[in-house]
Write an enzyme that holds these catalytic residues in place. Structure first.
Site, PDB file in Angstrom:
ATOM      1  N   GLU A   1      22.523  -5.100  -7.171  1.00 21.52           N
ATOM      2  CA  GLU A   1      22.878  -4.097  -6.166  1.00 21.52           C
ATOM      3  C   GLU A   1      24.245  -4.442  -5.588  1.00 21.52           C
ATOM      4  O   GLU A   1      24.580  -5.607  -5.383  1.00 21.52           O
ATOM      5  CB  GLU A   1      21.822  -4.103  -5.064  1.00 21.52           C
TER       6      GLU A   1
ATOM      7  N   CYS B   1      16.270  -3.144  -5.041  1.00 24.88           N
ATOM      8  CA  CYS B   1      16.068  -4.044  -3.900  1.00 24.88           C
ATOM      9  C   CYS B   1      14.834  -3.694  -3.051  1.00 24.88           C
ATOM     10  O   CYS B   1      13.712  -4.010  -3.441  1.00 24.88           O
ATOM     11  CB  CYS B   1      17.330  -4.096  -3.054  1.00 24.88           C
TER      12      CYS B   1
ATOM     13  N   LYS C   1      18.498   5.245  -4.831  1.00 24.21           N
ATOM     14  CA  LYS C   1      17.505   4.460  -4.093  1.00 24.21           C
ATOM     15  C   LYS C   1      16.725   5.328  -3.109  1.00 24.21           C
ATOM     16  O   LYS C   1      17.308   6.011  -2.265  1.00 24.21           O
ATOM     17  CB  LYS C   1      18.235   3.333  -3.349  1.00 24.21           C
TER      18      LYS C   1
END
Length: 291
Positions: free
Chosen positions: A50, A167, A125
């Site tokens: 990321e 993440c 995301k």
């Protein structure tokens, strides 16, 4: 459970660990060196963490440094993928989307490039990290970022079918199970974990996602101090479907390598058929807020 094969014919993947800063040009140089090393060592796919493009000092700088997918930086990675003949998982690009002019906010976008340099998948995301952890400092990703609207179907690569995440998504097992039900064999969690949550949760969450999904889990991570306001935990790793850590980066920037044995994955799923034993009629309220 022992790994069934050590054959050199199994696909090899490389996991890259870096310390991104606000200097985009230097970040690209660092990532490019690792990608070229991965290609030299025979990997078919390299994973970047990321924020491989940059980690800014504040939301204003994040927005200023962001680019569209058709911008210069992705163009450089496109050329690099072609040059190396390597697939790339670009684990979290600060993307100015088509709604940039209206929203003045970006997406945290995981991009997959094939070995011809073509974009074959994008995932934005869906779970944003808005948390305040004592000792780690607040994170308010939504100050600059819009959550993605949907999951991305797993993408076929030379290493297997990859389910895309980023993440904080790893804290939501519903996402990983949905990707497996859609065909994923490898789950990716490119990350920039903090110095407090990292030691406590990083490895245990990755191993849990691997065990419950019976997938390989690949987690490229940011490490070290990015600037005066932020540092990351590192410890990039690959976990097999039994929950064993089969590759791990040492401290500091670098890479680790792992072979992906899909026959082993299929046998494990056959011997321990948890997906056949699920009772979805009992889980209907999963994901709803606690009352």
């Amino acid at each position: 459970m022992a790994v069934s094969s050590s054959s050199w014919e199994l696909p090899l993947v490389a996991v890259c660990q870096v310390t991104s800063t606000p200097d985009k040009e230097q970040n690209f140089i660092t990532c490019a060196e690792l990608i070229r090393e991965a290609a030299r060592l025979g990997a078919c796919l390299a994973f970047l963490p990321e924020a491989f493009d940059f980690i800014a000092r504040n939301p204003e700088e994040t927005l200023h440094l962001s680019e569209p997918l058709g911008g210069n930086l992705l163009g450089e990675y496109t050329q690099l993928a072609r040059e190396c003949g390597l697939w790339l998982s670009l684990g979290g690009f600060h993307e100015r989307g088509q709604d940039w002019e209206q929203t003045q906010k970006i997406y945290n976008c995981h991009v997959i490039l094939n070995n011809k340099g073509s974009v074959v998948a994008t995932y934005r995301k869906t779970h944003l990290c808005d948390v305040e952890i004592p000792g780690q400092g607040p994170m308010h990703e939504s100050n600059s970022t819009i959550p993605g609207p949907s999951l991305e179907s797993p993408i076929s690569t030379p290493a297997g079918k990859i389910g895309l995440a980023i993440c904080y998504d790893m804290r939501f097992p519903e996402l990983s199970l949905a990707l497996v039900q859609a065909g994923a064999e490898i789950l990716t969690y490119p990350s920039a974990f903090g110095s407090v949550t990292g030691p406590a949760h990083w490895e245990v969450l990755l191993r849990a996602r691997a065990i419950e999904s019976q997938c390989y889990v690949v987690a490229a991570a940011q490490c070290g101090r990015h600037h005066e306001k932020r540092a990351s935990y590192g410890h990039s790793m690959v976990v097999d479907p039994w929950g064993t850590v089969v590759a791990r980066c040492s401290e500091g920037p670098g890479l680790c390598l792992a072979r992906i044995d899909l026959n082993y994955l299929r046998r494990l799923r056959q011997h321990l058929p948890v997906f056949q034993h699920r009772r979805p009629e009992l889980y209907g309220h999963l994901g709803h807020p606690l009352s």
